[in-house]
Motif scaffolding. Structure first.
Motif, PDB file in Angstrom:
ATOM      1  N   LEU A   1       0.820  -1.201   0.000  1.00 50.47           N
ATOM      2  CA  LEU A   1       0.000   0.000   0.000  1.00 50.47           C
ATOM      3  C   LEU A   1       0.861   1.261   0.000  1.00 50.47           C
ATOM      4  N   ALA A   2       1.949   1.229   0.764  1.00 48.52           N
ATOM      5  CA  ALA A   2       2.851   2.383   0.767  1.00 48.52           C
ATOM      6  C   ALA A   2       3.528   2.543  -0.584  1.00 48.52           C
ATOM      7  N   ARG A   3       3.917   1.440  -1.184  1.00 52.06           N
ATOM      8  CA  ARG A   3       4.537   1.514  -2.511  1.00 52.06           C
ATOM      9  C   ARG A   3       3.543   2.037  -3.542  1.00 52.06           C
ATOM     10  N   ALA A   4       2.282   1.620  -3.417  1.00 52.22           N
ATOM     11  CA  ALA A   4       1.266   2.053  -4.367  1.00 52.22           C
ATOM     12  C   ALA A   4       1.031   3.556  -4.290  1.00 52.22           C
ATOM     13  N   ALA A   5       1.247   4.147  -3.128  1.00 51.32           N
ATOM     14  CA  ALA A   5       1.090   5.590  -2.996  1.00 51.32           C
ATOM     15  C   ALA A   5       2.187   6.349  -3.729  1.00 51.32           C
ATOM     16  N   ALA A   6       3.305   5.653  -3.986  1.00 56.15           N
ATOM     17  CA  ALA A   6       4.440   6.294  -4.649  1.00 56.15           C
ATOM     18  C   ALA A   6       4.501   6.009  -6.142  1.00 56.15           C
ATOM     19  N   GLY A   7       3.801   4.973  -6.603  1.00 58.62           N
ATOM     20  CA  GLY A   7       3.849   4.619  -8.013  1.00 58.62           C
ATOM     21  C   GLY A   7       3.177   3.289  -8.260  1.00 58.62           C
ATOM     22  N   PRO A   8       3.025   2.908  -9.528  1.00 57.45           N
ATOM     23  CA  PRO A   8       2.324   1.660  -9.850  1.00 57.45           C
ATOM     24  C   PRO A   8       3.005   0.440  -9.238  1.00 57.45           C
ATOM     25  N   VAL A   9       2.180  -0.529  -8.820  1.00 56.16           N
ATOM     26  CA  VAL A   9       2.702  -1.752  -8.210  1.00 56.16           C
ATOM     27  C   VAL A   9       2.228  -2.965  -8.993  1.00 56.16           C
ATOM     28  N   VAL A  10       2.991  -4.043  -8.859  1.00 52.74           N
ATOM     29  CA  VAL A  10       2.671  -5.302  -9.517  1.00 52.74           C
ATOM     30  C   VAL A  10       2.503  -6.377  -8.454  1.00 52.74           C
ATOM     31  N   LEU A  11       1.299  -6.938  -8.380  1.00 53.38           N
ATOM     32  CA  LEU A  11       0.980  -8.057  -7.502  1.00 53.38           C
ATOM     33  C   LEU A  11       0.874  -9.297  -8.379  1.00 53.38           C
ATOM     34  N   ALA A  12       1.507 -10.388  -7.983  1.00 56.41           N
ATOM     35  CA  ALA A  12       1.513 -11.594  -8.812  1.00 56.41           C
ATOM     36  C   ALA A  12       0.915 -12.766  -8.061  1.00 56.41           C
ATOM     37  N   ASP A  13      -0.005 -13.479  -8.719  1.00 61.35           N
ATOM     38  CA  ASP A  13      -0.545 -14.711  -8.144  1.00 61.35           C
ATOM     39  C   ASP A  13       0.573 -15.719  -7.938  1.00 61.35           C
ATOM     40  N   LEU A  14       0.558 -16.382  -6.800  1.00 63.58           N
ATOM     41  CA  LEU A  14       1.548 -17.407  -6.491  1.00 63.58           C
ATOM     42  C   LEU A  14       0.918 -18.768  -6.742  1.00 63.58           C
ATOM     43  N   SER A  15       1.308 -19.422  -7.826  1.00 65.46           N
ATOM     44  CA  SER A  15       0.809 -20.757  -8.161  1.00 65.46           C
ATOM     45  C   SER A  15       1.934 -21.749  -7.936  1.00 65.46           C
ATOM     46  N   VAL A  16       1.726 -22.673  -6.988  1.00 71.08           N
ATOM     47  CA  VAL A  16       2.764 -23.635  -6.626  1.00 71.08           C
ATOM     48  C   VAL A  16       2.137 -25.019  -6.503  1.00 71.08           C
ATOM     49  N   GLY A  17       2.979 -26.035  -6.439  1.00 73.14           N
ATOM     50  CA  GLY A  17       2.491 -27.378  -6.213  1.00 73.14           C
ATOM     51  C   GLY A  17       1.937 -27.527  -4.807  1.00 73.14           C
ATOM     52  N   PRO A  18       0.832 -28.260  -4.630  1.00 70.84           N
ATOM     53  CA  PRO A  18       0.239 -28.400  -3.293  1.00 70.84           C
ATOM     54  C   PRO A  18       1.155 -29.154  -2.343  1.00 70.84           C
ATOM     55  N   PHE A  19       1.207 -28.684  -1.095  1.00 72.02           N
ATOM     56  CA  PHE A  19       1.995 -29.322  -0.034  1.00 72.02           C
ATOM     57  C   PHE A  19       3.455 -29.515  -0.453  1.00 72.02           C
ATOM     58  N   ASP A  20       4.030 -28.511  -1.125  1.00 75.32           N
ATOM     59  CA  ASP A  20       5.370 -28.671  -1.693  1.00 75.32           C
ATOM     60  C   ASP A  20       6.235 -27.451  -1.366  1.00 75.32           C
ATOM     61  N   PRO A  21       6.934 -27.448  -0.236  1.00 75.29           N
ATOM     62  CA  PRO A  21       7.792 -26.302   0.112  1.00 75.29           C
ATOM     63  C   PRO A  21       8.872 -26.030  -0.930  1.00 75.29           C
ATOM     64  N   ALA A  22       9.366 -27.069  -1.588  1.00 64.68           N
ATOM     65  CA  ALA A  22      10.385 -26.850  -2.615  1.00 64.68           C
ATOM     66  C   ALA A  22       9.816 -26.061  -3.784  1.00 64.68           C
ATOM     67  N   SER A  23       8.564 -26.346  -4.162  1.00 64.72           N
ATOM     68  CA  SER A  23       7.906 -25.584  -5.216  1.00 64.72           C
ATOM     69  C   SER A  23       7.730 -24.130  -4.797  1.00 64.72           C
ATOM     70  N   VAL A  24       7.365 -23.902  -3.547  1.00 57.22           N
ATOM     71  CA  VAL A  24       7.230 -22.536  -3.038  1.00 57.22           C
ATOM     72  C   VAL A  24       8.544 -21.786  -3.205  1.00 57.22           C
ATOM     73  N   ARG A  25       9.642 -22.395  -2.803  1.00 57.21           N
ATOM     74  CA  ARG A  25      10.940 -21.718  -2.886  1.00 57.21           C
ATOM     75  C   ARG A  25      11.317 -21.407  -4.333  1.00 57.21           C
ATOM     76  N   ARG A  26      11.089 -22.367  -5.234  1.00 61.43           N
ATOM     77  CA  ARG A  26      11.456 -22.139  -6.633  1.00 61.43           C
ATOM     78  C   ARG A  26      10.651 -20.996  -7.235  1.00 61.43           C
ATOM     79  N   VAL A  27       9.335 -21.002  -7.008  1.00 63.88           N
ATOM     80  CA  VAL A  27       8.486 -19.982  -7.606  1.00 63.88           C
ATOM     81  C   VAL A  27       8.752 -18.612  -6.989  1.00 63.88           C
ATOM     82  N   VAL A  28       8.928 -18.556  -5.673  1.00 68.07           N
ATOM     83  CA  VAL A  28       9.226 -17.278  -5.023  1.00 68.07           C
ATOM     84  C   VAL A  28      10.557 -16.724  -5.515  1.00 68.07           C
TER      85      VAL A  28
END
Length: 344
Positions: A66-93
Motif C-alpha cells: 500500500l505504501a509503494r502504491a502511494a508512490a507509483g504503480p505496483v505489480v501483484l503476482a498470483d503465487l501458483s505452486v504445487g500443493p503441499f510442496d515447500p520446494a515448489s514454493v521456494r522455486r516460484v518465489v
C-alpha cells in the motif's frame, strides 16, 4: 459490529453461502446463483449497508504494497505452486519475488494446501512479500479468527478477505462448505486486529449497477484496497472505478490482468462465473505463431492500459500463465512483471 437480523439467522434466506453482505462475485450472467439454478436472492432488493460507525482502517506498513502504491504503480503476482510442496514454493518465489512488489497466495476449491498461516510463513522464509487470501468456504468463524491472528503474528503484508468460490458437486464429493461469515464480515474482523485488508469485486457480475456501492460498504468494513476480477476490457474498469468514486469509495484499486500462453491457461480463466476476458485477445494469442510471446505481449499491453485508468494503482498478474507447470508459469509472470517495471 454486525447487523441484525440477517447475521443472527445465518444470512439472507435462500443464499447457499449464508451471506449477509452479498451478492458474491460468482453470480452468473443470467443472474443464477453459482451453486444452484435459483436466481441470486440479493437481486431485486436493496443491498445491505454496513452499520455506523465505519470500521477503523489500520495504517499500512511503511514499506508494504500500500505504501509503494502511494508512490507509483505496483505489480501483484498470483503465487501458483504445487500443493503441499515447500520446494515448489521456494522455486516460484525465487523467480517472482524479485520481479513483483508482492505475491498473492490464493485459495482453491478443488484441492487442499497448507494452512494460510503456514503457507505465508513458507513464502516469507523464501523471501517473498505476502498477501494471503482467506476464504470463508472451508473454515468456521473460530478457525478464521485463528488464521487472522496467525497471519498478523507472522507479519504478512496484508490479507485478501473473500467469501470464497462455491465447490461444485463433482469437486471433492462429501466435503462440506461452512460459510459462517462472508467476505465483508471477515474484512471487519481482519481490520479489527490490525491487518491491512484487500477485498475483491467483480465489475461485470450481476447486479452490475449495484457493485460500485458494494465497494463502499467493504471500505466501511475496513478495506484498504480493492482487487478487481477480470473484465472484458480497460474501459469497463475505468467506468467501474469512476462509478465507485461517485458512490463514495476512496480506496485504491488493483486491476486483474489475465496471464495465459496456451489454451488450458486461457480457458481456466474463462470458466469462472462473474469473470470476463477479451475473447478476441484470447483467440489472437492462441492463433499466434508463438503463443508464449504473444501471451506475454498481451498481458503487458492489458496491464499498461489498466494502469492508465485513474484510481488504478497496480495490477494483479492472475492465472496459471502456462499449462506446463508452476515453474514455467512463474517465468511467464516474471517476464510480464519485469517489462512493466522496466527491469527486463
Amino acid at each position: 459490529m454486525e447487523p441484525e437480523p440477517e447475521a443472527a439467522t445465518g444470512g439472507r434466506l435462500g443464499c447457499p453461502k449464508r451471506m449477509v453482505f452479498g451478492p458474491c462475485g460468482g453470480v452468473r450472467d443470467d443472474e443464477r446463483c453459482e451453486l444452484d439454478a435459483r436466481r441470486c436472492v440479493f437481486l431485486g432488493s436493496p443491498l445491505p449497508a454496513w452499520p455506523d460507525p465505519p470500521q477503523p482502517r489500520p495504517a499500512p506498513a511503511p514499506d508494504g504494497l500500500l505504501a509503494r502504491a502511494a508512490a507509483g504503480p505496483v505489480v501483484l503476482a498470483d503465487l501458483s505452486v504445487g500443493p503441499f510442496d515447500p520446494a515448489s514454493v521456494r522455486r516460484v518465489v525465487d523467480v517472482l519475488a524479485p520481479a513483483s512488489d508482492a505475491l498473492l497466495v490464493g485459495e482453491h476449491a478443488n484441492r487442499p494446501d497448507f494452512p494460510p498461516t503456514m503457507f505465508a510463513a513458507e513464502v516469507m522464509d523464501a523471501g517473498g512479500r505476502v498477501w494471503t487470501t482467506l476464504a470463508c468456504r472451508d473454515r468456521n468463524r473460530v478457525v478464521l479468527e485463528q488464521e487472522l491472528s496467525g497471519l498478523a503474528a507472522v507479519g504478512v503484508d496484508g490479507v485478501l478477505c473473500v467469501t470464497g468460490d462455491g465447490r461444485g458437486v463433482s469437486v471433492r464429493p462429501g466435503v462440506t462448505q461452512v460459510f459462517d461469515l462472508d467476505g465483508v464480515r471477515l474484512t471487519a474482523l481482519a481490520a479489527g486486529i490490525g491487518l491491512a485488508v484487500a477485498v475483491p469485486e467483480s465489475p461485470e457480475a450481476p447486479p452490475v449497477d449495484l457493485r460500485p456501492a458494494r465497494v463502499v460498504q467493504k471500505e466501511r468494513a475496513g478495506a484498504r484496497l480493492c482487487v478487481l476480477n477480470h473484465v472484458s476490457g480497460p474501459r469497463r474498469v475505468a467506468s467501474f472505478v469512476a462509478a465507485a468514486r461517485a458512490a463514495g469509495a476512496t480506496l485504491p484499486f488493483v486491476a486483474g490482468v489475465a496471464v495465459y500462453t496456451d489454451e488450458p491457461s486461457a480457458r481456466v480463466l474463462q470458466r469462472f462465473p462473474g469473470l470476463h476476458l477479451d475473447g478476441d485477445a484470447v483467440e489472437r494469442v492462441l492463433a499466434a505463431p508463438d503463443p508464449r510471446a504473444a501471451g506475454i505481449d498481451a498481458a503487458v499491453a492489458e496491464a499498461r492500459a489498466l494502469l492508465a485508468v485513474p484510481g488504478v494503482v497496480g495490477v494483479n498478474l492472475s492465472g496459471m500463465g502456462s499449462a506446463r507447470g508452476e515453474d514455467d508459469g512463474a517465468q511467464i509472470k516474471a517476464a510480464v512483471a519485469e517489462r512493466l517495471r522496466g527491469i527486463g
